[in-house]
Design an enzyme around this catalytic site. Sequence first.
Site, PDB file in Angstrom:
ATOM      1  N   SER A   1       0.836  -1.196   0.000  1.00 24.11           N
ATOM      2  CA  SER A   1       0.000   0.000   0.000  1.00 24.11           C
ATOM      3  C   SER A   1       0.882   1.262   0.000  1.00 24.11           C
ATOM      4  O   SER A   1       0.624   2.219  -0.734  1.00 24.11           O
ATOM      5  CB  SER A   1      -0.904  -0.006   1.226  1.00 24.11           C
ATOM      6  OG  SER A   1      -1.567   1.209   1.350  1.00 24.11           O
TER       7      SER A   1
ATOM      8  N   TRP B   1       2.555   1.543  -3.360  1.00 26.37           N
ATOM      9  CA  TRP B   1       1.587   1.944  -4.399  1.00 26.37           C
ATOM     10  C   TRP B   1       1.537   3.473  -4.497  1.00 26.37           C
ATOM     11  O   TRP B   1       1.372   4.031  -5.577  1.00 26.37           O
ATOM     12  CB  TRP B   1       0.199   1.386  -4.042  1.00 26.37           C
ATOM     13  CG  TRP B   1      -0.891   1.822  -4.985  1.00 26.37           C
ATOM     14  CD1 TRP B   1      -1.300   1.178  -6.109  1.00 26.37           C
ATOM     15  CD2 TRP B   1      -1.706   2.998  -4.893  1.00 26.37           C
ATOM     16  NE1 TRP B   1      -2.319   1.872  -6.721  1.00 26.37           N
ATOM     17  CE2 TRP B   1      -2.584   2.994  -5.991  1.00 26.37           C
ATOM     18  CE3 TRP B   1      -1.789   4.060  -3.986  1.00 26.37           C
ATOM     19  CZ2 TRP B   1      -3.529   3.998  -6.217  1.00 26.37           C
ATOM     20  CZ3 TRP B   1      -2.722   5.058  -4.201  1.00 26.37           C
ATOM     21  CH2 TRP B   1      -3.582   5.024  -5.307  1.00 26.37           C
ATOM     22  N   HIS B   2       1.690   4.139  -3.341  1.00 22.63           N
ATOM     23  CA  HIS B   2       1.567   5.601  -3.334  1.00 22.63           C
ATOM     24  C   HIS B   2       2.709   6.287  -4.068  1.00 22.63           C
ATOM     25  O   HIS B   2       2.533   7.385  -4.581  1.00 22.63           O
ATOM     26  CB  HIS B   2       1.488   6.131  -1.897  1.00 22.63           C
ATOM     27  CG  HIS B   2       0.127   5.957  -1.318  1.00 22.63           C
ATOM     28  ND1 HIS B   2      -0.279   4.789  -0.715  1.00 22.63           N
ATOM     29  CD2 HIS B   2      -0.950   6.776  -1.277  1.00 22.63           C
ATOM     30  CE1 HIS B   2      -1.537   4.913  -0.323  1.00 22.63           C
ATOM     31  NE2 HIS B   2      -1.968   6.107  -0.656  1.00 22.63           N
ATOM     32  N   GLY B   3       3.839   5.689  -4.099  1.00 28.13           N
ATOM     33  CA  GLY B   3       4.930   6.345  -4.814  1.00 28.13           C
ATOM     34  C   GLY B   3       6.221   5.585  -4.702  1.00 28.13           C
ATOM     35  O   GLY B   3       6.416   4.793  -3.781  1.00 28.13           O
TER      36      GLY B   3
ATOM     37  N   PHE C   1       0.180   9.803  -7.900  1.00 22.23           N
ATOM     38  CA  PHE C   1       0.238   8.376  -7.585  1.00 22.23           C
ATOM     39  C   PHE C   1      -0.366   7.574  -8.724  1.00 22.23           C
ATOM     40  O   PHE C   1      -0.512   6.422  -8.680  1.00 22.23           O
ATOM     41  CB  PHE C   1      -0.498   8.087  -6.277  1.00 22.23           C
ATOM     42  CG  PHE C   1       0.015   8.917  -5.133  1.00 22.23           C
ATOM     43  CD1 PHE C   1       1.365   9.203  -5.032  1.00 22.23           C
ATOM     44  CD2 PHE C   1      -0.829   9.443  -4.195  1.00 22.23           C
ATOM     45  CE1 PHE C   1       1.855   9.987  -3.993  1.00 22.23           C
ATOM     46  CE2 PHE C   1      -0.361  10.211  -3.146  1.00 22.23           C
ATOM     47  CZ  PHE C   1       0.979  10.489  -3.051  1.00 22.23           C
TER      48      PHE C   1
END
Lengths: 482, 317
Positions: free
Chosen positions: A322, A325-327, A482
């Site tokens: 998670s 996934w954001h960056g 993102f």
Amino acid sequence: MIFNSIDFAIFFPFVFFTYWFLLNHNLKLQNAFIVVASYIFYGMWDWRFLFLILLSTIVDFTVGIGLSTSFKQQKRKIWLWISIFVNLGLLGFFKYANFFIESFTQTFSLFGVKLAGSSLNIILPVGISFYTFQTLSYSIEVYKKKIEPTRDFIAFASFVSFFPQLVAGPIERATHLLPQFYRKRTFDYNQAVNGLRQILWGLFKKMVIADNCATIANQIFNHSDGYNGSTLLLGVFFFSFQIYGDFSGYSDIAIGCSRLLGFDLMQNFATPYFSRDIAEFWRRWHISLSTWFRDYLYIPLGGSRGGTWNTIRNIFIIFFVSGFWHGANWTFIVWGLIHALFFLPLLLVKKNRTHLDVVAKGRLLPTMNECFGMLSTYALSLFAWIFFRAENLSHAGNIITEIFSPSLFSFPQLPNLIHVIATVATLLFFVSLEWLGREQRFALERLGFSWPTWFRLSFYASLCITIFLLAGQQQAFIYFQF
Amino acid sequence: MKRFLKKSLLFLICTLSFYSLVVAVTLTCMRQQATAKLSHTPANIILGHSHPECAFNDALIENFQNLSASGEAAFYTYQKLKLILKENPGIENVFIEFSNNMITDSKDLWIWGDEKMNAFFPQYSPFMDTEDLWILLKNNPESFLFNLSIATRIHLQDLLLGRTDYAHKLGGYLPLKKKLDLKSPVAPEPNSHTTQKKQKVALSPTHLYYTKRLVEYCQAHNINTYLIRSPQHQNFAGRENEKVFQQQKERLFPDVEFLDFCNFPLDNSEFADRGHLNAKGAEVFSLWFQKLIENGLFNEQDKSTYIQKNIQEMISN
């Protein structure tokens, strides 16, 4: 094109009128129009990346057909892996290639080996993390036989590229959104008015709350070396509302626009800062992503069924993914792992599902216990936000060191006192409305239904004027990156 | 659907009308209440961008006030001038900077580019007329609408707090400490499509138009108006368009006296960069300019020749 722009203010009414007045009698034409409108919407950023959406659409459409015609489990698996490989491959290349190259060369340099790795000049296509996950959900659901594969390419293309939620979610499930493209849509007055209310609330969150908080948070984070602990803490406080206002505001506008077109999107935020523990926070923050990871990663990994160690492993994996996934930055990974650490104790003592209902349900005020729970959860989320916002780990480290130093008790060095006071006043108003509307899907959904109509409409009008007058310096939506 | 459209349209019209009313009332109130009484009641003022802002140390020049501001386009200077002349009837002479970099199309962005609009529009919006507002709306609607909100907010706040004095917000002499770095590249004027051979220069008609309006406004109020060019380094890149610059000057301002100080002799150490004097250079130039006035600059029939003669004398000495 962003929602709070003149372009969109022209684009959306045009789409709305064409959709309902010209194409109302033909579902296929309506869907085709959604595809065209969505491609224009996306192409106004960078038309070159339209081919990625098209590629993802074609691949998953073909995978769906392939899955429906394959009866052997082995063959079905191959089809699923094609979808996973293409979608995650696109995501991996465009979003993470540079991160891996840099991390690889840095790791070798730790052992004295200098590799001549140079980063690639790759532009991150807006929204790639969102639409790849959405199309992937389709292939997985078809593989699991939870949904019939579609043979209507236009309907599928509209599902993948549906412009209100194309670039920043909510990440819809094929089981929920795709069937809506098969059904004839009729205009519903109450739904449309509700949609307008949600757009209004979303614009308020984005333009008044997020953009004003952003000015202060950016000033403090960008010059963090010169500020004392109390100012840095204030910076984190404003950032927490910036990111909430920004992302949930975007989701509200997306859901509201969809409702105006006769679609129902899933709720993405449910007043997360009123959560009483971190588990509840994650049931209320970016719900579409959290449930995606729960259903397609955590549960397939075994969830909490395979013993304590497996559960701990699975929790760390989903929070790690998670964060990632954001960056493509270690700060996001650490942010995810910190949340895993906060979450784990609740899971181990089996208290992660204690607070399933909204806080103080049916009451105006919370109990002392609930207050303590909300404040402590908010404090934990604030700590994690430091990593999310910092440029790198050492930047985050410096901020934390300064916050937990005696300078925390000195007077904050506020960059623009009047603006800070005005923003805090607006935040108080905002939090009060969110509190009053916490049992609804968004704060304005039923607020003022008992008021006289003229008073309620005046309230909406004053919200509009507040947006005009108090809008902060326009900032890009954070989640676009993102 | 009809009910929905009717009701939403009505709501939108009412809200926008009310908002427009708030904006109009606020800006009109500010226009009426704004004051800009200059403290020294000078007879001479200079207006322009950063070149005169850094060149004229008004503490060294009698009866003179520098009201230039960095990055200010003639469009905004015009709004400023209207306010100043209304509030300061004693002004006799207005010097307006007109130099090579003020004719190129890069100045368009000084008018409606996001950065400059953010910096100048909120301040000067109460003094703009419909034509001025239309120029901004036409060229950058997004920024215009955003800044209109900001302007209304700021002026509402100022009106409520009684902060209507503009005198300290109009600009002033800016002393620069740094010295010219001779190694710094001679950068071409941004966005200007100039070539030394052909002198093809993309002009900014709007900026030129507002420079002309500045002059005409002064003339309409019977105030002596002079175009000036502040001292520049001989290698200043902006000079590449000299031929076109002179043509524009002749075309637009044939009757306005042009006081040209661009060749004023200064040492490299007296420049901050090739376009701006530093404090040392400003001191040398301002003292010389004061002497020029004392020696009767304003009584001279042909001021341009008088200035060139004085500059030549200085060079030969």
